[in-house]
Design a protein around this motif. Structure first.
Motif, PDB file in Angstrom:
ATOM      1  N   VAL A   1     -10.876  19.711  70.267  1.00  0.00           N
ATOM      2  CA  VAL A   1     -11.475  18.552  69.673  1.00  0.00           C
ATOM      3  C   VAL A   1     -13.002  18.423  69.528  1.00  0.00           C
ATOM      4  N   LEU A   2     -13.606  18.936  70.555  1.00  0.00           N
ATOM      5  CA  LEU A   2     -15.135  18.924  70.534  1.00  0.00           C
ATOM      6  C   LEU A   2     -15.610  19.839  69.416  1.00  0.00           C
ATOM      7  N   LEU A   3     -15.150  20.769  68.917  1.00  0.00           N
ATOM      8  CA  LEU A   3     -15.601  21.655  67.960  1.00  0.00           C
ATOM      9  C   LEU A   3     -15.209  20.883  66.606  1.00  0.00           C
ATOM     10  N   VAL A   4     -14.187  20.087  66.533  1.00  0.00           N
ATOM     11  CA  VAL A   4     -14.119  19.375  65.184  1.00  0.00           C
ATOM     12  C   VAL A   4     -15.186  18.051  65.209  1.00  0.00           C
ATOM     13  N   ILE A   5     -15.458  17.541  66.190  1.00  0.00           N
ATOM     14  CA  ILE A   5     -16.380  16.613  66.299  1.00  0.00           C
ATOM     15  C   ILE A   5     -17.802  17.110  65.978  1.00  0.00           C
ATOM     16  N   PHE A   6     -18.170  18.182  66.274  1.00  0.00           N
ATOM     17  CA  PHE A   6     -19.377  18.891  66.131  1.00  0.00           C
ATOM     18  C   PHE A   6     -19.580  19.210  64.739  1.00  0.00           C
ATOM     19  N   ILE A   7     -18.250  19.618  64.001  1.00  0.00           N
ATOM     20  CA  ILE A   7     -18.332  19.983  62.683  1.00  0.00           C
ATOM     21  C   ILE A   7     -18.440  18.899  61.646  1.00  0.00           C
ATOM     22  N   ILE A   8     -17.890  17.853  62.243  1.00  0.00           N
ATOM     23  CA  ILE A   8     -18.134  16.467  61.436  1.00  0.00           C
ATOM     24  C   ILE A   8     -19.497  15.867  61.544  1.00  0.00           C
ATOM     25  N   THR A   9     -20.132  15.876  62.749  1.00  0.00           N
ATOM     26  CA  THR A   9     -21.521  15.306  62.963  1.00  0.00           C
ATOM     27  C   THR A   9     -22.736  16.345  62.696  1.00  0.00           C
ATOM     28  N   ALA A  10     -22.479  17.598  62.567  1.00  0.00           N
ATOM     29  CA  ALA A  10     -23.543  18.351  62.186  1.00  0.00           C
ATOM     30  C   ALA A  10     -24.177  18.220  60.916  1.00  0.00           C
ATOM     31  N   PRO A  11     -23.533  17.911  59.852  1.00  0.00           N
ATOM     32  CA  PRO A  11     -24.393  17.508  58.474  1.00  0.00           C
ATOM     33  C   PRO A  11     -25.359  16.152  58.700  1.00  0.00           C
ATOM     34  N   LEU A  12     -24.869  15.413  59.496  1.00  0.00           N
ATOM     35  CA  LEU A  12     -25.602  13.988  59.809  1.00  0.00           C
ATOM     36  C   LEU A  12     -26.855  14.297  60.321  1.00  0.00           C
ATOM     37  N   PHE A  13     -27.098  15.563  61.124  1.00  0.00           N
ATOM     38  CA  PHE A  13     -28.475  15.765  61.971  1.00  0.00           C
ATOM     39  C   PHE A  13     -29.312  16.281  60.770  1.00  0.00           C
ATOM     40  N   THR A  14     -28.881  16.915  59.638  1.00  0.00           N
ATOM     41  CA  THR A  14     -29.952  17.442  58.607  1.00  0.00           C
ATOM     42  C   THR A  14     -30.194  16.281  57.642  1.00  0.00           C
ATOM     43  N   HIS A  15     -29.621  15.311  57.658  1.00  0.00           N
ATOM     44  CA  HIS A  15     -29.920  14.219  56.742  1.00  0.00           C
ATOM     45  C   HIS A  15     -31.014  13.491  56.952  1.00  0.00           C
ATOM     46  N   ALA A  16     -32.176  13.243  55.962  1.00  0.00           N
ATOM     47  CA  ALA A  16     -33.322  12.639  56.235  1.00  0.00           C
ATOM     48  C   ALA A  16     -33.446  11.535  55.221  1.00  0.00           C
ATOM     49  N   ILE A  17     -34.066  10.371  55.646  1.00  0.00           N
ATOM     50  CA  ILE A  17     -34.057   9.208  54.809  1.00  0.00           C
ATOM     51  C   ILE A  17     -35.786   9.163  54.535  1.00  0.00           C
ATOM     52  N   LYS A  18     -36.030   8.937  53.224  1.00  0.00           N
ATOM     53  CA  LYS A  18     -37.559   8.966  53.058  1.00  0.00           C
ATOM     54  C   LYS A  18     -37.910   7.563  53.163  1.00  0.00           C
ATOM     55  N   LEU A  19     -38.941   7.227  54.037  1.00  0.00           N
ATOM     56  CA  LEU A  19     -39.503   6.170  54.131  1.00  0.00           C
ATOM     57  C   LEU A  19     -41.186   6.315  53.774  1.00  0.00           C
ATOM     58  N   ASP A  20     -41.509   5.251  53.357  1.00  0.00           N
ATOM     59  CA  ASP A  20     -42.846   4.923  52.991  1.00  0.00           C
ATOM     60  C   ASP A  20     -43.635   4.124  54.105  1.00  0.00           C
ATOM     61  N   LEU A  21     -43.853   4.688  55.582  1.00  0.00           N
ATOM     62  CA  LEU A  21     -44.545   4.228  56.412  1.00  0.00           C
ATOM     63  C   LEU A  21     -45.834   3.791  56.343  1.00  0.00           C
ATOM     64  N   PRO A  22     -46.257   2.445  56.863  1.00  0.00           N
ATOM     65  CA  PRO A  22     -47.825   1.953  56.660  1.00  0.00           C
ATOM     66  C   PRO A  22     -48.662   2.741  57.619  1.00  0.00           C
ATOM     67  N   ASP A  23     -49.951   2.917  57.118  1.00  0.00           N
ATOM     68  CA  ASP A  23     -50.872   3.657  58.037  1.00  0.00           C
ATOM     69  C   ASP A  23     -51.353   2.478  58.785  1.00  0.00           C
ATOM     70  N   ALA A  24     -51.972   2.936  60.180  1.00  0.00           N
ATOM     71  CA  ALA A  24     -52.318   2.128  61.225  1.00  0.00           C
ATOM     72  C   ALA A  24     -53.647   2.774  61.879  1.00  0.00           C
ATOM     73  N   GLN A  25     -54.698   2.134  61.997  1.00  0.00           N
ATOM     74  CA  GLN A  25     -55.734   2.419  62.655  1.00  0.00           C
ATOM     75  C   GLN A  25     -55.909   1.967  63.866  1.00  0.00           C
ATOM     76  N   SER A  26     -56.249   2.536  65.095  1.00  0.00           N
ATOM     77  CA  SER A  26     -56.338   1.748  66.455  1.00  0.00           C
ATOM     78  C   SER A  26     -57.629   2.389  66.977  1.00  0.00           C
ATOM     79  N   ALA A  27     -57.868   1.559  67.940  1.00  0.00           N
ATOM     80  CA  ALA A  27     -59.195   2.192  68.718  1.00  0.00           C
ATOM     81  C   ALA A  27     -58.689   3.667  69.709  1.00  0.00           C
ATOM     82  N   PRO A  28     -59.675   4.246  69.900  1.00  0.00           N
ATOM     83  CA  PRO A  28     -59.271   5.336  70.875  1.00  0.00           C
ATOM     84  C   PRO A  28     -59.008   4.738  72.304  1.00  0.00           C
ATOM     85  N   ALA A  29     -58.221   5.283  73.004  1.00  0.00           N
ATOM     86  CA  ALA A  29     -57.955   4.946  74.300  1.00  0.00           C
ATOM     87  C   ALA A  29     -59.079   5.089  75.168  1.00  0.00           C
TER      88      ALA A  29
END
Length: 146
Positions: A29-57
């Protein structure tokens, strides 16, 4: 592997075999779950994130440990210092950016007059951040007063 029989006259020894079937079922059962979920780990979503500037700590200020023993001797970070040199050192410390924090440690039998003089010298020379350090875990083996 016989589990029982119809002959009650024969006493059999306890079964000493390990039943691995449930373990194999769980692993499959664990092997079947791993086989089903493994392709989901490599899937990436392209996002255009905003750039932010902050003061140094901000830098963490230096800490100065002023210790006063029972005799009234003053120690600057475990180095003995005379009262005349203490004012000069405090004035130099007050000019640093960011201003250091002074941690005052005093023996419980130190006269309050000495502690007040050290606090006054720190304030007179421009140090504004001062804290008192106490013993949070007193010695447990002291005899009790009755």
């Amino acid at each position: 592997m016989a589990f029982g029989g119809f002959n009650d006259n024969k006493h059999q020894a306890p079964m000493a075999d390990i039943n691995v079937t449930p373990m194999v079922d769980v692993m499959l059962v664990l092997l079947v779950i791993f086989i089903i979920t493994a392709p989901l780990f490599t899937h990436a979503i392209k996002l255009d994130l905003p750039d932010a500037q902050s003061a140094p700590a901000p830098e963490k200020p230096e800490t100065i440990s002023l210790s006063i023993d029972a005799d009234g001797a003053v120690f600057w970070n475990n180095d003995p210092v005379q009262q005349q040199d203490l004012a000069a050192r405090l004035a130099l410390a007050a000019q640093q950016k960011p201003q250091p924090e002074v941690q005052l440690r005093a023996d419980k039998s130190t006269r309050y007059e000495v502690i007040a003089q050290v606090m006054s010298a720190a304030q007179t020379n421009g140090l504004t951040k001062m804290g008192f350090v106490t013993d949070a875990n007193p010695v447990q083996n002291q005899p009790r007063k009755q």
